[in-house]
Design a protein around this motif. Structure first.
Motif, mmCIF file in Angstrom:
data_model
loop_
_atom_site.group_PDB
_atom_site.id
_atom_site.type_symbol
_atom_site.label_atom_id
_atom_site.label_comp_id
_atom_site.label_asym_id
_atom_site.label_seq_id
_atom_site.Cartn_x
_atom_site.Cartn_y
_atom_site.Cartn_z
ATOM 1 N N SER A 1 77.585 76.569 129.754
ATOM 2 C CA SER A 1 76.919 76.928 128.499
ATOM 3 C C SER A 1 75.874 78.023 128.679
ATOM 4 C CB SER A 1 76.257 75.691 127.888
ATOM 5 O OG SER A 1 77.230 74.729 127.581
ATOM 6 N N PRO B 1 74.230 81.564 128.571
ATOM 7 C CA PRO B 1 74.531 82.700 127.692
ATOM 8 C C PRO B 1 75.375 83.749 128.410
ATOM 9 C CG PRO B 1 72.198 82.125 127.602
ATOM 10 C CD PRO B 1 72.804 81.330 128.716
ATOM 11 N N ALA B 2 76.180 84.469 127.660
ATOM 12 C CA ALA B 2 77.034 85.517 128.229
ATOM 13 C C ALA B 2 76.182 86.502 129.028
ATOM 14 C CB ALA B 2 77.783 86.238 127.118
ATOM 15 N N THR C 1 65.107 77.438 133.725
ATOM 16 C CA THR C 1 64.944 77.099 132.311
ATOM 17 C C THR C 1 63.980 75.926 132.131
ATOM 18 O OG1 THR C 1 67.138 77.909 131.744
ATOM 19 C CG2 THR C 1 66.154 76.316 130.221
#
Length: 137
Positions: A38, A40-41, A53
């Motif tokens: 999951s 981010p690209a 994070t």
């Protein structure tokens, strides 16, 4: 590993790593080659980016960080968890200055557990809505 054992691994991760900030527990609970499906690209999807994070985005922004697990369902080597990450917004949070408001991020994630460790993660959350709410005051 039983489904119950896998649920225990996920519960420990939420309590000790996300809520507790325990780096040693993080190291023990992450499999070599972990992939965050999951991410981010274009962003890193490895274990260290996940730690970043929690430790450098959530923890400085949210005082009294807690994780409340509402449901856990396991099948095979995967555990799905519905949870809420909460705290008081006391520091910059992804570009939003401190508001002093209570923040609750609802999360549903799936973790593939291999040999008692996180091997893969998929998740959805309400972070975007929370940030919009904080910006609007």
């Amino acid at each position: 590993m039983s489904v119950q054992d896998a649920k225990t691994v996920v519960r420990r991760f939420n309590e000790e790593v996300i809520a507790g900030g325990d780096r040693a527990a993080f190291e023990k609970l992450m499999a070599p080659g972990f992939v965050n499906r999951s991410a981010p690209a274009g962003a890193p999807a490895d274990a260290e980016s996940m730690w970043n994070t929690f430790q450098n985005v959530l923890r400085p922004a949210l005082a009294g960080l807690t994780v409340t697990i509402h449901d856990q369902v396991g099948e095979g080597d995967k555990v799905t968890t519905r949870k809420t990450i909460s705290g008081t917004h006391v520091g910059p949070f992804l570009g939003v200055e401190a508001t002093g408001r209570q923040v609750s991020i609802d999360v549903i994630d799936i973790v593939r557990v291999e040999d008692g460790r996180y091997a893969e993660h998929w998740g959805i959350n309400t972070l975007a809505a929370v940030l919009t709410s904080l910006k609007q005051g």
